[in-house]
Motif scaffolding. Structure first.
Motif, mmCIF file in Angstrom:
data_model
loop_
_atom_site.group_PDB
_atom_site.id
_atom_site.type_symbol
_atom_site.label_atom_id
_atom_site.label_comp_id
_atom_site.label_asym_id
_atom_site.label_seq_id
_atom_site.Cartn_x
_atom_site.Cartn_y
_atom_site.Cartn_z
ATOM 1 N N GLN A 3 -32.231 4.339 -0.343
ATOM 2 C CA GLN A 3 -31.554 4.240 0.951
ATOM 3 C C GLN A 3 -30.038 4.435 0.821
ATOM 4 N N GLN A 4 -29.560 4.462 -0.420
ATOM 5 C CA GLN A 4 -28.124 4.469 -0.698
ATOM 6 C C GLN A 4 -27.417 3.337 0.040
ATOM 7 N N ASP A 5 -28.052 2.168 -0.036
ATOM 8 C CA ASP A 5 -27.490 0.948 0.541
ATOM 9 C C ASP A 5 -26.588 0.320 -0.520
ATOM 10 N N VAL A 6 -25.359 0.800 -0.605
ATOM 11 C CA VAL A 6 -24.444 0.369 -1.666
ATOM 12 C C VAL A 6 -24.132 -1.114 -1.539
ATOM 13 N N GLN A 7 -23.848 -1.584 -0.328
ATOM 14 C CA GLN A 7 -23.551 -3.007 -0.170
ATOM 15 C C GLN A 7 -24.752 -3.851 -0.554
ATOM 16 N N GLY A 8 -25.945 -3.368 -0.236
ATOM 17 C CA GLY A 8 -27.154 -4.088 -0.644
ATOM 18 C C GLY A 8 -27.271 -4.192 -2.149
ATOM 19 N N MET A 9 -26.920 -3.121 -2.860
ATOM 20 C CA MET A 9 -26.958 -3.157 -4.320
ATOM 21 C C MET A 9 -25.899 -4.115 -4.864
ATOM 22 N N LEU A 10 -24.695 -4.054 -4.304
ATOM 23 C CA LEU A 10 -23.648 -4.976 -4.758
ATOM 24 C C LEU A 10 -24.056 -6.427 -4.524
ATOM 25 N N GLU A 52 -24.880 5.488 -7.308
ATOM 26 C CA GLU A 52 -24.276 5.919 -6.051
ATOM 27 C C GLU A 52 -24.059 7.432 -6.056
ATOM 28 N N LYS A 53 -24.466 8.071 -4.971
ATOM 29 C CA LYS A 53 -24.341 9.523 -4.871
ATOM 30 C C LYS A 53 -22.974 9.953 -4.352
ATOM 31 N N THR A 54 -22.197 8.992 -3.863
ATOM 32 C CA THR A 54 -20.827 9.232 -3.438
ATOM 33 C C THR A 54 -19.971 8.080 -3.947
ATOM 34 N N SER A 55 -18.845 8.394 -4.580
ATOM 35 C CA SER A 55 -17.978 7.350 -5.115
ATOM 36 C C SER A 55 -17.262 6.642 -3.972
ATOM 37 N N PRO A 56 -16.688 5.455 -4.222
ATOM 38 C CA PRO A 56 -15.955 4.751 -3.160
ATOM 39 C C PRO A 56 -14.852 5.578 -2.516
ATOM 40 N N SER A 57 -14.250 6.532 -3.256
ATOM 41 C CA SER A 57 -13.185 7.369 -2.686
ATOM 42 C C SER A 57 -13.724 8.665 -2.086
ATOM 43 N N GLY A 58 -15.066 8.838 -2.071
ATOM 44 C CA GLY A 58 -15.650 9.980 -1.393
ATOM 45 C C GLY A 58 -16.040 11.150 -2.270
ATOM 46 N N LEU A 59 -15.945 11.034 -3.593
ATOM 47 C CA LEU A 59 -16.346 12.110 -4.489
ATOM 48 C C LEU A 59 -17.872 12.210 -4.522
ATOM 49 N N GLN A 60 -18.406 13.409 -4.290
ATOM 50 C CA GLN A 60 -19.840 13.626 -4.373
ATOM 51 C C GLN A 60 -20.251 13.703 -5.843
ATOM 52 N N ILE A 61 -21.246 12.899 -6.219
ATOM 53 C CA ILE A 61 -21.647 12.794 -7.619
ATOM 54 C C ILE A 61 -22.816 13.729 -7.895
ATOM 55 N N ASP A 62 -22.665 14.570 -8.896
ATOM 56 C CA ASP A 62 -23.692 15.516 -9.297
ATOM 57 C C ASP A 62 -24.965 14.785 -9.722
ATOM 58 N N ASP A 63 -26.137 15.390 -9.431
ATOM 59 C CA ASP A 63 -27.417 14.769 -9.788
ATOM 60 C C ASP A 63 -27.476 14.399 -11.270
ATOM 61 N N PHE A 64 -27.008 15.302 -12.124
ATOM 62 C CA PHE A 64 -27.067 15.039 -13.567
ATOM 63 C C PHE A 64 -26.242 13.812 -13.943
ATOM 64 N N LEU A 65 -25.082 13.651 -13.301
ATOM 65 C CA LEU A 65 -24.254 12.488 -13.595
ATOM 66 C C LEU A 65 -24.947 11.196 -13.181
ATOM 67 N N ILE A 66 -25.854 11.264 -12.225
ATOM 68 C CA ILE A 66 -26.577 10.073 -11.786
ATOM 69 C C ILE A 66 -27.691 9.721 -12.769
#
Length: 373
Positions: free
Chosen positions: A178-185, A229-243
């Motif tokens: 769900q990319q629920d970042v707050q839920g993960m935190l 996270e697929k997007t960093s807190p500052s908005g950088l899109q994270i490549d699938d491989f980096l995930i």
């Protein structure tokens, strides 16, 4: 490059140049200030790597930069990496027993980290997983030692680590989907940190360094990171491989350890108390993390008021100057060091002397590789 033409041997400390590395998060302003850079600012270079013989080429789109992250010798007009030196004569610089067990690898990497934003929630493989899944001799157990910080957006320096009671793999995977970042935190314990705090982060433990932290991280020599996270807190899109690092979005969840602990238990498990190991009239040495807690690395802090006699112990090490300025003396060799300088100490250096040159107490971190029995 012909290392044999350079007159460098294993009988005196070797000064290394600062090496900045690209990361997915913002930071580094305090590192700019440390080295007197004009117009210091945060960027994608928030880390300074020390004693590094590994590159950062697990970064997507940067795998062609084969030497990014490698420590270089601080020599005028000569481009020699520490890796070049160790490859040429590993026994001389790393020690015979270490080479018998680990080959030409140091087995350790040290980073000075300055965070302007929270790092992405992550974990790392243990040594067994690293060998089986990534063909790597090393996993990534790490240790954080906080040396400073700053307030960012009204928030004091802080970290997240360890699952709270009740968290399950199924819940963790669903929050990721769900990319629920707050839920993960919210699944992790949050702690505010201050200079002097030290935490051991074992492989498989979920964690995230928060904004405003200035710390020294000592770790196994691996850059394998599973990100949530697929997007960093500052908005950088994270490549699938980096995930998922090539494992895919299902198998990557095998890397996490799903043990859960209360807030108190988490601190008991992973916060490390300092211990004085040597003390004299002019200096003392404090163990910050030792082989009793992990066989993968050791770190101590030397505090010098006047003079310290430091024993080499037959193993290589690093020295990072946290404050003050001094002369490092090894036989006839004299090297001046100041705040922000780093040295590689070859295994053949049986002892050296640190003489404080100023009015301020000199503080330096000693950085050791894996235990050699």
């Amino acid at each position: 490059m012909n290392v044999s033409t350079i007159k460098i041997d294993g009988y005196q400390p070797i000064k290394l140049s600062p090496t900045r590395s690209w990361r997915t998060y913002l930071g580094g302003k305090l590192l700019d200030e440390l080295h007197g850079i004009r117009d210091p600012k945060d960027s994608r270079y928030p880390e300074e790597w020390m004693m590094s013989i590994v590159s950062t080429n697990r970064n997507a789109d940067r795998q062609h930069l084969k030497e990014e992250g490698l420590s270089k010798l601080d020599l005028p007009d000569r481009d020699i990496s520490l890796k070049d030196l160790l490859d040429k004569n590993p026994v001389e610089f790393l020690g015979e027993k270490h080479v018998e067990k680990f080959g030409k690898q140091t087995g350790v990497l040290v980073k000075l980290i300055d965070t302007a934003e929270r790092l992405i929630i992550q974990t790392h493989p243990d040594r067994k997983q690293a060998q089986e899944l990534f063909n790597s001799l090393y996993g990534k157990t790490e240790c954080w030692h906080f040396v400073g910080g700053r307030e960012i957006g009204g928030e004091l320096p802080h970290v997240y680590m360890g699952f709270k009671p009740g968290v399950t793999r199924e819940q963790w995977k669903a929050l990721f989907d769900q990319q629920d970042v707050q839920g993960m935190l919210d699944c992790l314990h949050k702690y505010y940190v201050q200079p002097g705090d030290t935490f051991l982060i074992e492989a498989g433990i979920p964690h995230a360094i928060g904004s405003g932290c200035l710390l020294v991280e000592i770790q196994e020599t691996s850059d394998i990171t599973i990100r949530l996270e697929k997007t960093s807190p500052s908005g950088l899109q994270i490549d699938d491989f980096l995930i998922h690092q090539g494992l895919g979005y299902e198998k990557m969840f095998d890397i996490f350890k799903y043990d859960t602990f209360t807030r108190k238990e988490t601190l008991e498990n992973w916060q490390v108390a300092p211990e004085i190991v040597l003390e004299s009239e002019g200096s003392k040495e404090i163990e910050l993390i030792g082989y009793k807690r992990t066989p993968y690395f050791r770190m101590t802090q030397i505090e010098v008021n006047t003079k310290a006699e430091v024993q080499g112990e037959g193993v290589f090490s690093g020295l990072y100057i946290l404050s003050g300025n001094a002369m490092v003396i090894t036989g006839e060799d004299h090297q001046s060091v100041k705040k922000g300088d780093q040295l590689f100490i070859p295994a053949k250096v049986s002892s050296f002397t640190i003489v404080n040159n100023g009015n301020e107490q000199l503080k330096a971190l000693r950085l050791f590789g894996p235990e050699v029995k």
